[in-house]
Design a protein around this motif. Structure first.
Motif, PDB file in Angstrom:
ATOM      1  N   PHE A  22      39.842  30.006  45.032  1.00 17.77           N
ATOM      2  CA  PHE A  22      41.284  29.920  44.784  1.00 17.77           C
ATOM      3  C   PHE A  22      41.571  29.686  43.299  1.00 17.77           C
ATOM      4  N   VAL A  23      40.827  28.791  42.689  1.00 18.94           N
ATOM      5  CA  VAL A  23      41.034  28.491  41.267  1.00 18.94           C
ATOM      6  C   VAL A  23      40.715  29.709  40.404  1.00 18.94           C
ATOM      7  N   PHE A  24      39.640  30.434  40.739  1.00 14.72           N
ATOM      8  CA  PHE A  24      39.229  31.575  39.925  1.00 14.72           C
ATOM      9  C   PHE A  24      40.193  32.753  40.030  1.00 14.72           C
ATOM     10  N   LEU A  25      41.097  32.744  40.997  1.00 14.57           N
ATOM     11  CA  LEU A  25      42.128  33.780  41.053  1.00 14.57           C
ATOM     12  C   LEU A  25      43.073  33.682  39.857  1.00 14.57           C
ATOM     13  N   PHE A  26      43.145  32.532  39.223  1.00 13.17           N
ATOM     14  CA  PHE A  26      44.012  32.327  38.060  1.00 13.17           C
ATOM     15  C   PHE A  26      43.305  32.681  36.749  1.00 13.17           C
ATOM     16  N   PHE A  27      41.997  32.872  36.785  1.00 19.01           N
ATOM     17  CA  PHE A  27      41.246  33.263  35.587  1.00 19.01           C
ATOM     18  C   PHE A  27      41.458  34.757  35.323  1.00 19.01           C
ATOM     19  N   HIS A  28      41.092  35.191  34.140  1.00 16.40           N
ATOM     20  CA  HIS A  28      41.216  36.615  33.806  1.00 16.40           C
ATOM     21  C   HIS A  28      40.150  37.412  34.543  1.00 16.40           C
ATOM     22  N   TRP A  29      40.597  38.372  35.337  1.00 12.84           N
ATOM     23  CA  TRP A  29      39.690  39.264  36.057  1.00 12.84           C
ATOM     24  C   TRP A  29      39.421  40.520  35.257  1.00 12.84           C
ATOM     25  N   PHE A  30      40.456  41.018  34.629  1.00 10.19           N
ATOM     26  CA  PHE A  30      40.359  42.214  33.791  1.00 10.19           C
ATOM     27  C   PHE A  30      41.000  41.888  32.453  1.00 10.19           C
ATOM     28  N   ALA A  31      40.948  42.782  31.538  1.00 17.52           N
ATOM     29  CA  ALA A  31      41.429  42.544  30.170  1.00 17.52           C
ATOM     30  C   ALA A  31      42.812  41.893  30.161  1.00 17.52           C
ATOM     31  N   GLY A  32      42.849  40.594  29.964  1.00 16.94           N
ATOM     32  CA  GLY A  32      44.097  39.858  29.817  1.00 16.94           C
ATOM     33  C   GLY A  32      44.912  39.647  31.067  1.00 16.94           C
ATOM     34  N   ALA A  33      44.377  39.894  32.255  1.00 15.12           N
ATOM     35  CA  ALA A  33      45.174  39.749  33.474  1.00 15.12           C
ATOM     36  C   ALA A  33      44.381  39.038  34.568  1.00 15.12           C
ATOM     37  N   SER A  34      45.052  38.106  35.235  1.00 16.63           N
ATOM     38  CA  SER A  34      44.426  37.411  36.364  1.00 16.63           C
ATOM     39  C   SER A  34      44.590  38.256  37.626  1.00 16.63           C
ATOM     40  N   ALA A  35      43.987  37.807  38.692  1.00 17.01           N
ATOM     41  CA  ALA A  35      44.107  38.515  39.974  1.00 17.01           C
ATOM     42  C   ALA A  35      45.556  38.539  40.442  1.00 17.01           C
ATOM     43  N   TRP A  36      46.313  37.506  40.133  1.00 18.86           N
ATOM     44  CA  TRP A  36      47.711  37.438  40.566  1.00 18.86           C
ATOM     45  C   TRP A  36      48.559  38.499  39.873  1.00 18.86           C
ATOM     46  N   LYS A  37      48.185  38.895  38.661  1.00 20.86           N
ATOM     47  CA  LYS A  37      48.965  39.912  37.941  1.00 20.86           C
ATOM     48  C   LYS A  37      48.517  41.326  38.262  1.00 20.86           C
ATOM     49  N   VAL A  38      47.248  41.491  38.637  1.00 21.11           N
ATOM     50  CA  VAL A  38      46.692  42.824  38.840  1.00 21.11           C
ATOM     51  C   VAL A  38      46.983  43.354  40.240  1.00 21.11           C
ATOM     52  N   PHE A  39      46.912  42.496  41.252  1.00 23.74           N
ATOM     53  CA  PHE A  39      46.968  42.956  42.641  1.00 23.74           C
ATOM     54  C   PHE A  39      48.289  42.606  43.303  1.00 23.74           C
ATOM     55  N   ASP A  40      48.575  43.345  44.389  1.00 21.45           N
ATOM     56  CA  ASP A  40      49.744  43.046  45.201  1.00 21.45           C
ATOM     57  C   ASP A  40      49.349  42.342  46.501  1.00 21.45           C
ATOM     58  N   VAL A  41      48.229  42.750  47.100  1.00 19.39           N
ATOM     59  CA  VAL A  41      47.817  42.219  48.396  1.00 19.39           C
ATOM     60  C   VAL A  41      46.475  41.503  48.311  1.00 19.39           C
ATOM     61  N   VAL A  42      45.553  42.036  47.534  1.00 20.89           N
ATOM     62  CA  VAL A  42      44.189  41.491  47.471  1.00 20.89           C
ATOM     63  C   VAL A  42      44.197  40.026  47.067  1.00 20.89           C
ATOM     64  N   ASP A  43      45.029  39.655  46.130  1.00 23.29           N
ATOM     65  CA  ASP A  43      45.072  38.260  45.697  1.00 23.29           C
ATOM     66  C   ASP A  43      45.506  37.337  46.829  1.00 23.29           C
ATOM     67  N   PHE A  44      46.452  37.763  47.656  1.00 22.09           N
ATOM     68  CA  PHE A  44      46.904  36.942  48.782  1.00 22.09           C
ATOM     69  C   PHE A  44      45.838  36.863  49.879  1.00 22.09           C
ATOM     70  N   VAL A  45      45.115  37.938  50.085  1.00 21.96           N
ATOM     71  CA  VAL A  45      44.028  37.924  51.075  1.00 21.96           C
ATOM     72  C   VAL A  45      42.945  36.940  50.637  1.00 21.96           C
ATOM     73  N   LEU A  46      42.551  37.005  49.377  1.00 23.31           N
ATOM     74  CA  LEU A  46      41.515  36.085  48.879  1.00 23.31           C
ATOM     75  C   LEU A  46      42.002  34.636  48.891  1.00 23.31           C
ATOM     76  N   ALA A  47      43.268  34.421  48.547  1.00 27.37           N
ATOM     77  CA  ALA A  47      43.821  33.059  48.592  1.00 27.37           C
ATOM     78  C   ALA A  47      43.850  32.533  50.021  1.00 27.37           C
ATOM     79  N   ALA A  48      44.209  33.381  50.986  1.00 27.52           N
ATOM     80  CA  ALA A  48      44.228  32.960  52.390  1.00 27.52           C
ATOM     81  C   ALA A  48      42.821  32.611  52.870  1.00 27.52           C
ATOM     82  N   ILE A  49      41.839  33.406  52.480  1.00 28.53           N
ATOM     83  CA  ILE A  49      40.440  33.110  52.852  1.00 28.53           C
ATOM     84  C   ILE A  49      40.022  31.761  52.278  1.00 28.53           C
ATOM     85  N   ALA A  50      40.368  31.523  51.029  1.00 23.50           N
ATOM     86  CA  ALA A  50      40.011  30.252  50.384  1.00 23.50           C
ATOM     87  C   ALA A  50      40.672  29.072  51.090  1.00 23.50           C
ATOM     88  N   ILE A  51      41.935  29.220  51.454  1.00 23.88           N
ATOM     89  CA  ILE A  51      42.660  28.132  52.113  1.00 23.88           C
ATOM     90  C   ILE A  51      42.096  27.867  53.503  1.00 23.88           C
TER      91      ILE A  51
END
Length: 192
Positions: free
Chosen positions: A29-58
């Motif tokens: 969950f914490v690493f979703l806020f880190f940069h995944w790609f050049a200057g963007a976190s998972a929350w900025k890059v994805f529409d659904v994948v970030d929520f799926v990974l956050a739900a799995i973490a929770i």
């Protein structure tokens, strides 16, 4: 430690595998806020994948949290469920590790956290249900250590403390001295 709801939160109820899965879920969950790609976190890059990974973490954290309160979120199949959730999370992150451009540290850390979730689920499946985890000592007093015996024996005192003499101290005669022929007679066969 009692809570407002009346149920006790006992970290000792959480097995080592569930502890590993919960820690991996928090990390994911914490690493979703880190940069995944050049200057963007998972929350900025994805529409659904970030929520799926956050739900799995929770869910991974909730499995351990409800177990610590004496309930089971997913019944007796917690290990299998955590293993499946970890497999989904690691498959998603592995896809972007292999195919993404300008990969950054957040993606790699998320992938390793997902692998930790897989390992925690597998370990939960293979361990005894009531195995105390590493949080078992949290909030409890350290175990009392039993008194230790002296490592060097103390010599006896009194008349028995002297060296044994054959014939005089029968119960204390050292092995090998009993039944030896008297001095000077040697070893003759009986009846000669």
């Amino acid at each position: 430690m009692a809570t407002a709801g009346g149920r006790d939160f006992e970290p000792a109820r959480i097995t080592p595998g569930e502890t590993i899965a919960a820690a991996s879920g928090i990390a994911l969950f914490v690493f979703l806020f880190f940069h995944w790609f050049a200057g963007a976190s998972a929350w900025k890059v994805f529409d659904v994948v970030d929520f799926v990974l956050a739900a799995i973490a929770i869910v991974a954290v909730a499995v351990a949290g409800t177990k610590a309160r004496g309930n089971r979120l997913v019944g007796d199949s917690a290990g299998l469920d955590l293993l499946l959730l970890g497999t989904v999370a690691s498959s998603i992150t592995l896809t972007f590790v292999l195919e993404g451009n300008n990969r950054k540290v957040g993606l790699w850390l998320s992938f390793f956290a997902a692998l930790g979730l897989v390992y925690g689920g597998w370990r939960t499946m293979t361990e005894a249900p009531d195995t105390p985890g590493p949080l078992a000592r949290m909030g409890s007093a350290p175990p009392a250590t039993p008194p230790t015996e002296p490592t060097t024996p103390t010599p006896p005192s009194g008349p028995a403390a002297s060296d044994p003499v054959p014939g005089e101290t029968a119960g204390q005669t050292p092995p090998g001295l009993v039944g030896q022929p008297p001095a000077g007679e040697g070893t003759r066969p009986p009846g000669v």
